[in-house]
Design a protein around this motif. Structure first.
Motif, PDB file in Angstrom:
ATOM      1  N   ILE A 159       0.843  -1.189   0.000  1.00  0.00           N
ATOM      2  CA  ILE A 159       0.000   0.000   0.000  1.00  0.00           C
ATOM      3  C   ILE A 159       0.881   1.244   0.000  1.00  0.00           C
ATOM      4  CG2 ILE A 159      -1.722   1.325   1.274  1.00  0.00           C
ATOM      5  CD1 ILE A 159      -2.743  -1.297   2.429  1.00  0.00           C
ATOM      6  N   LYS A 160       0.634   2.117  -0.947  1.00  0.00           N
ATOM      7  CA  LYS A 160       1.432   3.338  -1.039  1.00  0.00           C
ATOM      8  C   LYS A 160       0.983   4.342   0.029  1.00  0.00           C
ATOM      9  CE  LYS A 160       1.993   3.055  -6.087  1.00  0.00           C
ATOM     10  NZ  LYS A 160       1.721   3.755  -7.361  1.00  0.00           N
ATOM     11  N   PRO A 161       1.928   5.030   0.651  1.00  0.00           N
ATOM     12  CA  PRO A 161       1.540   6.070   1.609  1.00  0.00           C
ATOM     13  C   PRO A 161       0.928   7.266   0.885  1.00  0.00           C
ATOM     14  CG  PRO A 161       3.910   6.096   1.260  1.00  0.00           C
ATOM     15  CD  PRO A 161       3.385   4.895   0.521  1.00  0.00           C
ATOM     16  N   LYS A 162      -0.094   7.844   1.478  1.00  0.00           N
ATOM     17  CA  LYS A 162      -0.708   9.025   0.887  1.00  0.00           C
ATOM     18  C   LYS A 162       0.199  10.230   1.096  1.00  0.00           C
ATOM     19  CE  LYS A 162      -4.862  11.939   0.999  1.00  0.00           C
ATOM     20  NZ  LYS A 162      -6.236  12.086   1.539  1.00  0.00           N
ATOM     21  N   CYS A 163       0.351  11.003   0.062  1.00  0.00           N
ATOM     22  CA  CYS A 163       1.126  12.247   0.172  1.00  0.00           C
ATOM     23  C   CYS A 163       0.414  13.336  -0.613  1.00  0.00           C
ATOM     24  CB  CYS A 163       2.553  12.065  -0.337  1.00  0.00           C
ATOM     25  SG  CYS A 163       3.595  13.528  -0.040  1.00  0.00           S
ATOM     26  N   ILE A 164       0.250  14.468   0.014  1.00  0.00           N
ATOM     27  CA  ILE A 164      -0.368  15.628  -0.625  1.00  0.00           C
ATOM     28  C   ILE A 164       0.751  16.548  -1.105  1.00  0.00           C
ATOM     29  CG2 ILE A 164      -1.889  17.614  -0.311  1.00  0.00           C
ATOM     30  CD1 ILE A 164      -3.170  15.992   2.034  1.00  0.00           C
ATOM     31  N   PHE A 165       0.862  16.682  -2.411  1.00  0.00           N
ATOM     32  CA  PHE A 165       1.897  17.533  -2.998  1.00  0.00           C
ATOM     33  C   PHE A 165       1.296  18.897  -3.335  1.00  0.00           C
ATOM     34  CE2 PHE A 165       3.365  13.225  -3.826  1.00  0.00           C
ATOM     35  CZ  PHE A 165       4.698  13.302  -3.451  1.00  0.00           C
ATOM     36  N   VAL A 166       1.873  19.915  -2.746  1.00  0.00           N
ATOM     37  CA  VAL A 166       1.416  21.285  -2.993  1.00  0.00           C
ATOM     38  C   VAL A 166       2.447  21.946  -3.892  1.00  0.00           C
ATOM     39  CG1 VAL A 166       0.715  23.470  -1.955  1.00  0.00           C
ATOM     40  CG2 VAL A 166       0.375  21.314  -0.703  1.00  0.00           C
ATOM     41  N   ILE A 167       2.041  22.282  -5.103  1.00  0.00           N
ATOM     42  CA  ILE A 167       2.963  22.861  -6.074  1.00  0.00           C
ATOM     43  C   ILE A 167       2.350  24.121  -6.677  1.00  0.00           C
ATOM     44  CG2 ILE A 167       3.963  20.603  -6.636  1.00  0.00           C
ATOM     45  CD1 ILE A 167       2.370  20.630  -9.220  1.00  0.00           C
ATOM     46  N   GLY A 168       3.185  24.913  -7.299  1.00  0.00           N
ATOM     47  CA  GLY A 168       2.694  26.126  -7.947  1.00  0.00           C
ATOM     48  C   GLY A 168       3.862  26.985  -8.378  1.00  0.00           C
ATOM     49  N   THR A 169       3.583  27.980  -9.176  1.00  0.00           N
ATOM     50  CA  THR A 169       4.637  28.896  -9.589  1.00  0.00           C
ATOM     51  C   THR A 169       5.166  29.645  -8.375  1.00  0.00           C
ATOM     52  OG1 THR A 169       3.009  30.630 -10.035  1.00  0.00           O
ATOM     53  CG2 THR A 169       3.646  29.232 -11.884  1.00  0.00           C
ATOM     54  N   GLU A 170       6.352  30.202  -8.501  1.00  0.00           N
ATOM     55  CA  GLU A 170       6.903  30.993  -7.407  1.00  0.00           C
ATOM     56  C   GLU A 170       5.967  32.139  -7.057  1.00  0.00           C
ATOM     57  OE1 GLU A 170      11.702  30.558  -7.899  1.00  0.00           O
ATOM     58  OE2 GLU A 170      10.668  31.968  -9.219  1.00  0.00           O
ATOM     59  N   SER A 171       5.820  32.381  -5.749  1.00  0.00           N
ATOM     60  CA  SER A 171       4.972  33.459  -5.223  1.00  0.00           C
ATOM     61  C   SER A 171       3.488  33.255  -5.536  1.00  0.00           C
ATOM     62  CB  SER A 171       5.444  34.831  -5.746  1.00  0.00           C
ATOM     63  OG  SER A 171       6.697  35.157  -5.194  1.00  0.00           O
ATOM     64  N   SER A 172       3.082  31.988  -5.664  1.00  0.00           N
ATOM     65  CA  SER A 172       1.666  31.693  -5.892  1.00  0.00           C
ATOM     66  C   SER A 172       0.913  31.442  -4.593  1.00  0.00           C
ATOM     67  CB  SER A 172       1.524  30.457  -6.794  1.00  0.00           C
ATOM     68  OG  SER A 172       2.079  29.316  -6.155  1.00  0.00           O
ATOM     69  N   GLY A 173       1.625  31.466  -3.457  1.00  0.00           N
ATOM     70  CA  GLY A 173       1.004  31.152  -2.179  1.00  0.00           C
ATOM     71  C   GLY A 173       1.117  29.681  -1.817  1.00  0.00           C
ATOM     72  N   SER A 174       1.947  28.937  -2.545  1.00  0.00           N
ATOM     73  CA  SER A 174       2.028  27.493  -2.339  1.00  0.00           C
ATOM     74  C   SER A 174       2.653  27.127  -0.990  1.00  0.00           C
ATOM     75  CB  SER A 174       2.810  26.834  -3.483  1.00  0.00           C
ATOM     76  OG  SER A 174       4.076  27.425  -3.652  1.00  0.00           O
ATOM     77  N   THR A 175       3.640  27.897  -0.526  1.00  0.00           N
ATOM     78  CA  THR A 175       4.239  27.611   0.784  1.00  0.00           C
ATOM     79  C   THR A 175       3.200  27.773   1.886  1.00  0.00           C
ATOM     80  OG1 THR A 175       6.418  28.375   0.036  1.00  0.00           O
ATOM     81  CG2 THR A 175       6.055  28.251   2.412  1.00  0.00           C
ATOM     82  N   PHE A 176       2.451  28.841   1.833  1.00  0.00           N
ATOM     83  CA  PHE A 176       1.395  29.088   2.818  1.00  0.00           C
ATOM     84  C   PHE A 176       0.377  27.956   2.824  1.00  0.00           C
ATOM     85  CE2 PHE A 176      -2.910  30.701   3.602  1.00  0.00           C
ATOM     86  CZ  PHE A 176      -2.781  31.170   4.907  1.00  0.00           C
ATOM     87  N   MET A 177      -0.017  27.497   1.636  1.00  0.00           N
ATOM     88  CA  MET A 177      -1.015  26.440   1.560  1.00  0.00           C
ATOM     89  C   MET A 177      -0.470  25.109   2.052  1.00  0.00           C
ATOM     90  SD  MET A 177      -3.843  27.589   0.982  1.00  0.00           S
ATOM     91  CE  MET A 177      -4.520  25.928   1.100  1.00  0.00           C
ATOM     92  N   ALA A 178       0.791  24.819   1.760  1.00  0.00           N
ATOM     93  CA  ALA A 178       1.402  23.582   2.242  1.00  0.00           C
ATOM     94  C   ALA A 178       1.405  23.552   3.764  1.00  0.00           C
ATOM     95  CB  ALA A 178       2.818  23.450   1.697  1.00  0.00           C
ATOM     96  N   LYS A 179       1.776  24.654   4.385  1.00  0.00           N
ATOM     97  CA  LYS A 179       1.792  24.742   5.842  1.00  0.00           C
ATOM     98  C   LYS A 179       0.387  24.626   6.416  1.00  0.00           C
ATOM     99  CE  LYS A 179       4.470  27.942   7.589  1.00  0.00           C
ATOM    100  NZ  LYS A 179       5.136  29.265   7.781  1.00  0.00           N
ATOM    101  N   THR A 180      -0.583  25.240   5.734  1.00  0.00           N
ATOM    102  CA  THR A 180      -1.974  25.177   6.185  1.00  0.00           C
ATOM    103  C   THR A 180      -2.492  23.747   6.156  1.00  0.00           C
ATOM    104  OG1 THR A 180      -2.452  27.439   5.451  1.00  0.00           O
ATOM    105  CG2 THR A 180      -4.328  25.947   5.696  1.00  0.00           C
TER     106      THR A 180
END
Length: 211
Positions: free
Chosen positions: A7-28
């Motif tokens: 069984i593969k572990p679930k992983c949520i990948f948060v990606i986006g262009t630079e300065s798209s808010g992706s870091t904030f969303m990953a932390k959220t």
């Protein structure tokens, strides 16, 4: 006896262009699904600061519930920008993708200010990111397109929709939500207003001269 598939572990990948808010969303997302401790939003949420390897060693999971979150900008790395290994991720994990988007012009201006990139570099990065995102959307059904502007407008109801898509049961909502676009739109608004007034004054004085 047939060997059962691992069984593969679930992983949520948060990606986006630079300065798209992706870091904030990953932390959220990480805090919503795993709670504390705090994470800086870089690499995988189990990793120590400075460890940004692209995949886990056998048996490694996040620090609490076992749900992994990984953040990657498109591209990541300032000196030698790299692109995320999507094929490896899909083969290794039960991969879910949150694709972060933001007004293209604002994202590019922000990236130039934050990372010292030129307009040519940011435009090139955005063009490559677009190719990656389009490939993801055509080949992977587990994708959610996250719009920064829609989040600022709808806030909680939009975040709840994302949580349902990711099958996350939580009522967590970040407290530090501000409109990061405002500084850019205000400048544009001032310039537009000034330009309009200058045109009207010019028209007024020319009309007076003719009279």
């Amino acid at each position: 006896m047939a060997k059962k598939d691992k069984i593969k572990p679930k992983c949520i990948f948060v990606i986006g262009t630079e300065s798209s808010g992706s870091t904030f969303m990953a932390k959220t997302i990480s805090k919503a699904v795993n709670g504390p401790p705090e994470w800086n939003g870089r690499g995988f949420n189990y990793q120590k600061s400075g460890d940004y390897s692209d995949h886990l060693e056998s048996g490694q999971t996040s620090q609490s519930t076992g749900v992994l979150v990984c953040h990657r900008s498109l591209p990541y790395g300032l000196k030698d920008p790299q692109w995320p290994p999507i094929e490896i991720w899909n083969a290794t994990y039960d991969a879910w993708y949150v694709i972060c988007t933001r007004d293209n012009n604002i994202a590019q201006i922000s990236a130039m200010a934050r990372f010292g990139r030129t307009l040519k570099e940011t435009a090139s990065n955005h063009a490559k990111a677009k190719i990656i995102i389009e490939q993801l959307l055509s080949n992977n059904p587990n994708c959610f397109i996250w719009s920064y502007e829609t989040f600022i407008f709808l806030k909680g109801s939009y975040l709840e929709r994302l949580y349902r898509f990711l099958d996350i049961e939580t009522n967590y909502f970040p407290e530090d939500v501000i409109d990061g676009n405002e500084r850019y739109t205000k400048v544009a608004s001032y310039r537009s207003t000034f330009s309009m007034l200058r045109k009207r004054l010019r028209h007024f004085f020319f009309s007076k001269k003719k009279d």
